[in-house]
Scaffold this motif. Sequence first.
Motif, mmCIF file in Angstrom:
data_model
loop_
_atom_site.group_PDB
_atom_site.id
_atom_site.type_symbol
_atom_site.label_atom_id
_atom_site.label_comp_id
_atom_site.label_asym_id
_atom_site.label_seq_id
_atom_site.Cartn_x
_atom_site.Cartn_y
_atom_site.Cartn_z
ATOM 1 N N ASP A 69 31.063 39.900 46.572
ATOM 2 C CA ASP A 69 31.938 40.432 47.507
ATOM 3 C C ASP A 69 33.137 41.653 47.257
ATOM 4 N N LEU A 70 34.067 39.828 46.847
ATOM 5 C CA LEU A 70 35.009 40.527 46.464
ATOM 6 C C LEU A 70 35.744 41.336 45.412
ATOM 7 N N ARG B 46 44.035 44.838 40.126
ATOM 8 C CA ARG B 46 42.330 44.657 39.553
ATOM 9 C C ARG B 46 42.393 45.829 38.840
ATOM 10 N N MET B 47 43.306 46.814 38.582
ATOM 11 C CA MET B 47 43.424 47.820 38.511
ATOM 12 C C MET B 47 44.208 47.980 36.745
ATOM 13 N N LEU B 48 45.337 47.206 37.007
ATOM 14 C CA LEU B 48 46.103 46.881 36.171
ATOM 15 C C LEU B 48 45.531 46.124 34.532
ATOM 16 N N ARG B 49 45.011 45.135 35.399
ATOM 17 C CA ARG B 49 43.713 44.058 34.790
ATOM 18 C C ARG B 49 43.238 44.857 33.528
ATOM 19 N N ASN B 50 42.577 45.480 34.440
ATOM 20 C CA ASN B 50 41.617 46.309 33.652
ATOM 21 C C ASN B 50 41.871 47.224 32.860
ATOM 22 N N GLN B 51 42.738 47.319 32.682
ATOM 23 C CA GLN B 51 43.845 47.865 32.053
ATOM 24 C C GLN B 51 43.833 47.381 30.836
ATOM 25 N N GLU C 275 37.007 46.411 42.645
ATOM 26 C CA GLU C 275 36.353 47.097 41.469
ATOM 27 C C GLU C 275 36.254 49.085 42.457
ATOM 28 N N ALA C 276 35.892 48.953 43.247
ATOM 29 C CA ALA C 276 36.248 49.912 44.376
ATOM 30 C C ALA C 276 37.672 50.373 44.090
ATOM 31 N N GLY C 277 38.283 49.738 44.857
ATOM 32 C CA GLY C 277 39.915 50.141 45.115
ATOM 33 C C GLY C 277 40.697 50.231 43.770
ATOM 34 N N ALA C 278 40.490 50.055 42.586
ATOM 35 C CA ALA C 278 40.754 49.878 41.303
ATOM 36 C C ALA C 278 40.590 51.562 40.871
#
Length: 478
Positions: free
Chosen positions: A218-219, A49-54, A224-227
Amino acid sequence: MTAHDSSRARGRSDRDAGQGPTRAACPAVFIAAPASGQGKTTVTAALARMLRNQGKVVRVFKTGPDYLDPLVLAQASGRPVDQLDLWMAGEAYCRQRLFDAALEANLILVEGAMGLFDGEPSSADLAALFDLPLVIVMDVKGMAQTAAALVAGLASFRDDIRIAGLIANACGSQRHRELIDAALPSAIPLLAAVARDADLALPERHLGLVQAEEIREDLETRFEAGARVLEAEGLAEALLQLPPVTFSAPQMEATEALSSLQPSLAGQTIAVARDAAFSFIYQANLDLLERMGATLRFFSPLSDKGLPPCDALWLPGGYPELHAAPLAANTSMQDDIRRFYAADKPILAECGGMLYCLETLTDVDDRTHAMLGLLSGHGAMRGRRGCQGMQTAELPEGPVRGHAHHRSVAEGTPAPIAHGRRQRHPAPGEAIYRQRRLTASYLHLFFPDNPAAVACLFGQGPVPACPTIDTEESNGCD
């Protein structure tokens, strides 16, 4: 254009020109752990998710015969997630999937299964074969310097793997992090420390993670929190700076063999049960059926009143034990499937699908419900003890590799036509039943292992002669 982009462009050019063998390069990481329950899927999903957000293209794979983790990882990454398993799928299949991903991705993530060296083949075997650098995820609660010792031991256990770093999960404090970091070998950096936080962990139930579709919102919150946590750790920059891994396409023979089967299901429509009760479906199985010419029609035994127009029916595994009451109440669907069966149309029922085909199913609350009654017998949950393991289904159409994973038992069933052949044990595996055109078993099949057998299983031709019946009973447990 970056060197990575240039490599991807060259890979596409070679493939489009029909030249072979072709190669493609892409940064890639294998997410592994010393044991199950360390947080691999939580970290992999957050990283995706972090990479996708970037704005990065991230392709994620899951090691082994897993249905639930790939659905979670697909939601996190926004792209389909395939299984990679050297025994079930084979080297050529795994190589093709990684090669295709390298043509489009900025980073490839492969999540391992169990501990790094567990199983035959193990996560380490897959990482070594494709020269994937390993990132170890470890729950460090209750230890500090010992975490460094465990990582050092993993790194030295085999000389054909390379560990790129450690992600310390469930880290208690900044001081906890410093103690681990100071004790690590100089060649193994601490890439990130994730604090203990129940809001980051993924919900589980008796067969693994809760299905992504049931807790989608919920996921999203957890992803997002983990990212945010991993982004603050600078993990993306560290991984994207790793040297690209070069993937080569498999030999042409494998591609040509599949191409020859492409028209084998042309004109056939296969109805596939897919809802909260039936969701254990390999994307690779769907892709293969479509490549062989089949048209797929998805339906819900829970809510639809009848089958869509179709020539064959697939009832995959899932959680019918959690939805037995509404399955029993949908009598119009049950009547339609019974008529389909009576018309001698092909039906494949796997695990949960087989339970649906029995006379009754006793659910997790010990309540018994009427099922289809296509196959004599009664299914019931049996608590924490379960059956799992890799097996080959010895079908009349030909052997197809797959696996078993269930915590139920089927009793009073007819004599099987065959049993699964276990990967490493001589005892008979799961029973395989055949009545009219119904094939039912606890086994989940991986269709790409034997496309010709699968085409025959779902096709409209005559049923192959059955092998000698082995009536020795077995519940398939290892």
